[in-house]
Design an enzyme around this catalytic site. Structure first.
Site, PDB file in Angstrom:
ATOM      1  CD  GLU A 255      21.945  18.543  37.572  1.00 35.60           C
ATOM      2  OE1 GLU A 255      21.652  17.458  37.495  1.00 35.60           O
ATOM      3  OE2 GLU A 255      22.321  19.822  37.360  1.00 35.60           O
ATOM      4  CB  CYS A 294      20.481  11.618  40.670  1.00 35.22           C
ATOM      5  SG  CYS A 294      21.519  12.267  41.986  1.00 35.22           S
TER       6      CYS A 294
HETATM    7  P1  NAP Z   1       9.448  13.932  39.439  1.00 37.23           P
HETATM    8  O1  NAP Z   1       8.642  13.169  39.441  1.00 37.23           O
HETATM    9  O2  NAP Z   1      10.035  14.409  38.607  1.00 37.23           O
HETATM   10  O3  NAP Z   1       9.226  14.882  40.512  1.00 37.23           O
HETATM   11  C1  NAP Z   1      10.997  16.359  40.660  1.00 37.23           C
HETATM   12  C2  NAP Z   1      10.049  17.922  41.332  1.00 37.23           C
HETATM   13  O4  NAP Z   1       8.914  18.115  39.787  1.00 37.23           O
HETATM   14  C3  NAP Z   1       8.981  17.655  42.519  1.00 37.23           C
HETATM   15  O5  NAP Z   1       9.598  18.296  42.994  1.00 37.23           O
HETATM   16  C4  NAP Z   1       7.674  17.624  41.726  1.00 37.23           C
HETATM   17  O6  NAP Z   1       6.429  18.239  42.968  1.00 37.23           O
HETATM   18  C5  NAP Z   1       7.907  18.763  40.194  1.00 37.23           C
HETATM   19  N1  NAP Z   1       6.585  18.714  39.439  1.00 37.23           N
HETATM   20  C6  NAP Z   1       6.282  17.368  39.211  1.00 37.23           C
HETATM   21  N2  NAP Z   1       5.353  17.932  38.356  1.00 37.23           N
HETATM   22  C7  NAP Z   1       5.701  19.338  37.770  1.00 37.23           C
HETATM   23  C8  NAP Z   1       5.127  20.476  37.188  1.00 37.23           C
HETATM   24  N3  NAP Z   1       4.090  20.249  35.914  1.00 37.23           N
HETATM   25  N4  NAP Z   1       4.967  21.662  37.421  1.00 37.23           N
HETATM   26  C9  NAP Z   1       5.908  21.771  38.554  1.00 37.23           C
HETATM   27  N5  NAP Z   1       7.035  21.246  38.613  1.00 37.23           N
HETATM   28  C10 NAP Z   1       6.322  19.907  38.626  1.00 37.23           C
HETATM   29  O7  NAP Z   1      10.973  13.133  40.164  1.00 37.23           O
HETATM   30  P2  NAP Z   1      10.626  12.810  41.869  1.00 37.23           P
HETATM   31  O8  NAP Z   1       9.768  11.798  41.428  1.00 37.23           O
HETATM   32  O9  NAP Z   1      10.662  13.555  42.792  1.00 37.23           O
HETATM   33  O10 NAP Z   1      12.166  12.121  41.860  1.00 37.23           O
HETATM   34  C11 NAP Z   1      12.740  11.106  40.870  1.00 37.23           C
HETATM   35  C12 NAP Z   1      13.692  11.494  40.126  1.00 37.23           C
HETATM   36  O11 NAP Z   1      14.343  12.159  39.994  1.00 37.23           O
HETATM   37  C13 NAP Z   1      14.163  10.139  39.463  1.00 37.23           C
HETATM   38  O12 NAP Z   1      13.956   9.680  38.612  1.00 37.23           O
HETATM   39  C14 NAP Z   1      15.638  10.656  39.707  1.00 37.23           C
HETATM   40  O13 NAP Z   1      16.753   9.731  39.186  1.00 37.23           O
HETATM   41  C15 NAP Z   1      15.917  12.139  39.687  1.00 37.23           C
HETATM   42  N6  NAP Z   1      17.183  12.980  40.001  1.00 37.23           N
HETATM   43  C16 NAP Z   1      17.479  13.139  39.671  1.00 37.23           C
HETATM   44  C17 NAP Z   1      19.001  14.007  39.786  1.00 37.23           C
HETATM   45  C18 NAP Z   1      19.550  14.778  39.482  1.00 37.23           C
HETATM   46  O14 NAP Z   1      20.420  14.937  39.988  1.00 37.23           O
HETATM   47  N7  NAP Z   1      19.862  14.459  37.955  1.00 37.23           N
HETATM   48  C19 NAP Z   1      18.233  13.947  41.704  1.00 37.23           C
HETATM   49  C20 NAP Z   1      17.988  13.229  42.271  1.00 37.23           C
HETATM   50  C21 NAP Z   1      17.028  12.714  41.700  1.00 37.23           C
HETATM   51  P3  NAP Z   1       5.541  17.379  43.304  1.00 37.23           P
HETATM   52  O15 NAP Z   1       6.851  16.280  44.060  1.00 37.23           O
HETATM   53  O16 NAP Z   1       4.797  18.055  43.935  1.00 37.23           O
HETATM   54  O17 NAP Z   1       4.913  16.736  42.065  1.00 37.23           O
END
Ligand code: NAP
Length: 692
Positions: A255, A294
Site C-alpha cells: 500500500e 494515505c
Molecule cells: P516509509 O518511509 O516508506 O516507511 C514505511 C515503513 O517502511 C516504516 O516502517 C519504515 O521504517 C520502513 N522502512 C523504511 N526503509 C526500510 C527498509 N530498508 N527495510 C525495511 N523497512 C523499511 O513511509 P513513511 O514515511 O513511514 O510513511 C509515509 C508514506 O506512507 C506516505 O507516502 C504515505 O502516502 C504512505 N502511506 C500509504 C498508506 C496506504 O495504505 N497506501 C498508508 C499510510 C501511509 P522506519 O520508520 O524505521 O524507517
C-alpha cells in the site's frame, strides 16, 4: 529517557545501544528512543511459526473471531491511555479517534466475520464443481491457514489502526504477526501491544513487535509467510524487489502513497447542497491528521468556469481552521508527526510549485494556538492552483504528505476521467454530483485506476463515512502507483493469509474432508428422523428419503387460491401455445412447500426450534398434475451459535436464549422418473443438549 521495548520470543527486550530518538511532535522535546539493534530476526520469525502459528491454526474461525472480539473489548477499556500518548504525535482528538477506535472497530468487524465462516480451522471457497457425468468425481476449493507469519511493515501516520486493521485479518485467518511500525510513532503502537500482551487473550507467539529498524528480517521470510508494506512508493519498491521476496515467491502486499483526487460534477452549482458538501469534504481531507493520510485528497478537479469561486470558498473554509496544540479543545488541526516530516512536506511543496502557485496558506509560517510554531512540527494548510494540469506531471506525481492539495480545472467529463488517471493508480477517489449519469460515467471511466470510489451527494453525505476512510468490509488498496495491493474487504482480506487448494475426488470423500455434505455423496442412516436429533447428535450426511406425493391439478388450484399467485402458467384455463409449458404447471413454491410436508414428520415438539430460511433454491423441471415427487433430505452443514451474554445471577430462561446452532439441509426434489425437479438448501435452528 524511556527506551521502547521489542516484544519478541515471549519477552520484552530492549535493543542494543542508544537507538533512534523520538520526539514530542508538539513541543519538539525528545522523550524516548527505539532500536532493534542486536535482535535475532531469524529467531523472531521461527518463534512465530512454531508457537503462534501452531496455536492459531488449531483454532476454528469461530474461536479466532471470539478471540478478536475479546481483544477489542479489552482495548476499549484501556483506550484513554492510548489517547494520552497519541497527542504526542500531534494528533487531535478526532485524529486519535480515527486511529485508536477506528483500529479497535476493525477488530470488532473482523470478529463478526466469524458468522460467515465455519466452526473449523479451514473453509471451502466458492461452489462445488461437477467433473463427471456419473457424479462420482468432483472438485472444490479449500482454504487452509498458511504455515508462516505475517510481517507487517507499517507507515507512521496510523500507529494503532495501521497495526490493528492488519493483524485482525491475519489472526482471523489463523496466522501470527510480527509488526514493525514506523519508528517515529512506534511509542503508541508499543503502548497498545503492551496491553494486548498483558491481556493474555492471544496465544503466545501470535503477536511480536519490533520498535526500530526492520534490520535484515526480510532475509529470513519464506513462501508460507506474507509480507505487507504500507509507506512510500520508494521504500515499497525497494522491499518488493528484495532477493528473498522474489526468490522465495513470498506474497507481498503493498500500500503506497497515491495522488487521490476529488471531482466536482459539472452539474453542481453554488447554492446546491453538493457545492457545500464538496467544500466540506475537501477541507476535511486537507486538515484531518494534518493531511497525513494515505487516502487524503491531493488533487481537486473542478469545472474550469467554477474554479475561481470554488478556490475562494475552500480557502475561506481553510482560514477558519484553528491550528495548534491538540490538547487545546479549540484546535482542529494538530502538527505533523515530526520535524523530518515537516521538512519533507516543504521540499515536496517546492517541487509542486514548479507548476502551481499557493493560493492559500504558507510554506514558512503558520499561526498556532498554545504551542510554538517552530519547536512543534506545525505547518499551514495549503491550497495550490495548477491552471494547466495536462501540461505537467508534477501535480499528478509528487505527494506532499501533509495538509496540501492542488486544485485544477477540467473542461468535460472525459477530461476529468483522464486527469484522475494521471495519478497512475490511486487508493480512492470521490465524485460529488447530484446527476446519476455523471456519476455512472465517472465510476465506469475511472474505476480501472482506483481502489475505491465514493459518490457523494445530498442523499448520503450526512451518513457517509467520507472519502478518506478505508472500511473493514470494503477493499483498501489501489493499482499502480498505490502499490497494486488489496487488503481488508471482509472475507476477501483473510484469503491473503490462506492457501487455496483445489481438491478433487468422490463426493463422499470431499464431504468427509470438508465436513460439508456434497451432492451425490453417500448418506448415513440417521436411525431416527433427523428432526428428532439435537444439534450435537446430528452428523453431516444424515439422510432420509421420503415417501412419494402425487401432485394434482386440484392441489395447484388450491395453492393458487391460497397464495393469490395466479400466474397464467398455474391456471388450467390458459392456452399454453407459445409458452414454456405443455399444460398447467405446479408453482415452484408449492413444490417446495409439498417437499416440506414430506421431510417434516413430527407433530410433537422436537429439537428443531424454527425454520431459518432458504439459502439457494432452483426449480429445474416443470411438475405437471399427475407427477409424484419425493425428497432426498441430507444434513449439509452445522454451525454452533453463541449464546447471548447472560447475567450469571439470572437463571437460564428457556425461550429467551437457547443453546443452539444453525443446520443447513440439502433438499433434492425428484419426480417419479427420479429426475431432479428442484434443489435447495434450507436452514433450521436446532437446539443443543449442552450449552457451549
Ligand atoms: P516509509 O518511509 O516508506 O516507511 C514505511 C515503513 O517502511 C516504516 O516502517 C519504515 O521504517 C520502513 N522502512 C523504511 N526503509 C526500510 C527498509 N530498508 N527495510 C525495511 N523497512 C523499511 O513511509 P513513511 O514515511 O513511514 O510513511 C509515509 C508514506 O506512507 C506516505 O507516502 C504515505 O502516502 C504512505 N502511506 C500509504 C498508506 C496506504 O495504505 N497506501 C498508508 C499510510 C501511509 P522506519 O520508520 O524505521 O524507517
Amino acid at each position: 529517557m524511556q527506551k521502547l521495548g521489542n516484544y519478541i520470543t515471549g519477552n520484552w527486550i530492549e535493543g542494543d545501544g542508544d537507538g533512534q530518538l523520538l520526539y514530542n511532535a508538539v513541543t519538539g522535546k525528545e522523550f524516548a528512543s527505539a532500536t532493534t539493534k542486536g535482535l535475532d530476526f531469524e529467531s523472531v520469525l521461527d518463534y512465530a511459526r512454531k508457537k503462534g502459528n501452531t496455536a492459531l491454526r488449531k483454532m476454528t474461525f469461530q474461536e479466532r473471531g471470539r478471540m478478536l472480539r475479546a481483544l477489542a473489548l479489552h482495548l476499549m477499556q484501556h483506550k484513554e491511555k492510548f489517547y494520552t500518548i497519541s497527542y504526542l504525535s500531534g494528533a487531535t482528538k478526532i485524529d486519535s479517534w480515527i486511529d485508536i477506535e477506528g483500529g479497535i472497530g476493525n477488530l470488532f468487524s473482523n470478529a463478526s466475520l466469524r458468522r460467515k465462516l465455519p466452526d473449523e480451522p479451514f473453509c471451502l471457497d466458492g461452489d462445488p464443481i461437477a467433473l463427471s457425468k456419473g457424479n462420482t468425481f468432483m472438485g472444490h476449493h479449500i482454504l487452509v491457514p498458511k504455515e508462516g507469519v505475517a510481517v507487517h511493515i507499517n507507515a507512521y501516520n496510523f500507529p494503532v489502526w495501521g497495526m490493528l486493521e492488519k493483524i485482525a485479518v491475519n489472526l482471523l485467518a489463523g496466522i501470527p504477526a510480527v509488526v514493525k511500525p514506523a519508528t517515529v510513532t512506534s511509542y503508541l503502537t508499543e503502548a497498545v501491544v503492551k496491553e494486548i500482551i498483558a491481556s493474555k487473550i492471544l496465544p503466545e507467539g501470535a503477536l511480536q513487535l519490533l520498535c526500530g529498524s526492520a534490520g535484515n528480517i526480510l532475509d529470513f521470510v519464506n513462501s508460507q509467510d506474507v509480507v505487507t508494506f504500507t509507506g512510500s512508493a520508494y521504500t515499497g519498491l525497494k522491499l518488493k524487489s528484495h532477493p528473498t521476496i522474489l526468490g522465495e515467491a513470498v506474497p507481498f502486499n503493498m500500500e503506497a502513497d497515491s495522488l487521490n483526487c476529488i471531482v466536482l460534477g459539472a452539474d453542481v452549482e453554488p447554492g446546491m447542497p453538493e457545492w457545500d458538501i464538496f467544500i466540506k469534504e475537501v477541507k476535511k481531507e486537507i486538515t484531518v491528521k494534518a493531511g497525513q493520510k494515505c487516502t487524503a485528497v491531493r488533487r481537486i478537479f473542478v469545472p474550469g468556469n467554477k474554479i475561481e469561486e470554488m478556490s475562494r470558498a475552500i480557502a475561506n473554509e481553510l482560514g477558519k481552521t484553528v491550528i495548534g496544540n491538540p490538547l487545546n479543545e479549540k484546535v482542529r488541526m494538530g502538527s505533523l508527526a515530526g520535524q523530518d516530516q515537516r521538512n519533507e512536506v516543504r521540499s515536496q511543496v517546492q517541487k509542486l510549485l514548479a507548476s502551481s502557485q499557493i493560493i492559500y496558506g504558507s510554506l514558512d509560517s503558520v499561526a498556532v494556538l498554545d504551542a510554538d510554531e517552530k519547536e512543534g512540527a506545525f505547518i499551514s494548510p495549503m491550497l495550490l492552483l495548477n491552471e494547466n494540469p495536462f501540461a505537467t506531471e508534477t501535480s499528478h506525481d509528487v505527494e506532499a504528505f501533509g495538509p496540501v492539495s492542488t486544485i485544477m480545472p477540467y473542461k468535460n467529463m472525459d477530461e476529468a476521467i483522464e486527469l484522475s488517471k494521471k495519478g497512475k493508480g490511486s487508493l480512492c477517489s470521490t465524485i460529488v454530483t447530484a446527476d446519476p449519469k455523471i456519476a455512472k460515467q465517472y465510476v465506469l471511466g475511472a474505476a480501472t485506476h482506483h481502489g475505491r470510489i465514493l459518490v457523494l451527494n445530498e442523499d448520503c453525505a450526512k451518513e457517509s463515512t467520507g472519502h478518506g476512510s478505508p472500511l473493514p468490509l470494503l477493499v483498501h488498496g489501489g493499482p499502480g502507483r498505490a502499490g497494486g495491493g488489496e487488503e481488508m474487504g471482509g472475507l476477501r482480506g483473510i484469503r491473503h493469509y490462506l492457501q487455496r487448494t483445489a481438491i478433487q475426488g468422490s463426493p463422499t470423500m470431499i464431504t468427509a474432508i470438508s465436513n460439508v455434505y456434497q451432492a451425490h455423496a453417500k448418506g448415513n442412516d440417521p436411525g431416527v428422523h433427523p428432526f428428532k436429533k439435537y444439534f450435537e447428535e446430528l452428523h453431516i450426511g444424515d439422510q432420509i428419503i421420503t415417501e412419494k406425493r402425487l401432485i394434482t391439478s386440484e392441489d395447484i388450484d388450491k395453492f393458487a387460491a391460497l397464495s393469490g399467485d395466479n400466474f397464467y402458467a398455474h391456471l388450467t384455463a390458459t392456452d399454453f401455445a407459445g409458452t414454456m409449458f405443455e399444460q398447467q404447471v405446479a408453482h415452484g413454491y408449492f413444490i417446495m412447500s409439498a417437499a416440506a410436508g414430506l421431510f417434516v414428520d413430527s407433530y410433537e415438539k422436537n429439537p428443531v426450534l424454527l425454520n431459518y430460511g432458504i439459502d439457494e433454491l432452483r426449480f429445474t423441471k416443470p411438475v405437471y398434475p399427475g407427477s409424484s415427487i419425493y425428497i432426498r433430505f441430507s444434513c449439509k452443514e452445522k454451525t454452533a451459535q453463541e449464546m447471548k451474554e447472560q447475567n450469571p445471577e439470572v437463571p437460564f430462561v428457556k425461550g429467551q436464549d437457547i443453546p443452539k446452532g444453525i443446520v443447513k439441509w440439502f433438499v433434492e426434489i425428484f419426480d417419479e422418473t427420479s429426475e431432479a425437479v428442484g434443489v435447495g438448501t434450507i436452514l433450521t435452528m436446532v437446539e443443543m443438549k449442552n450449552k457451549i
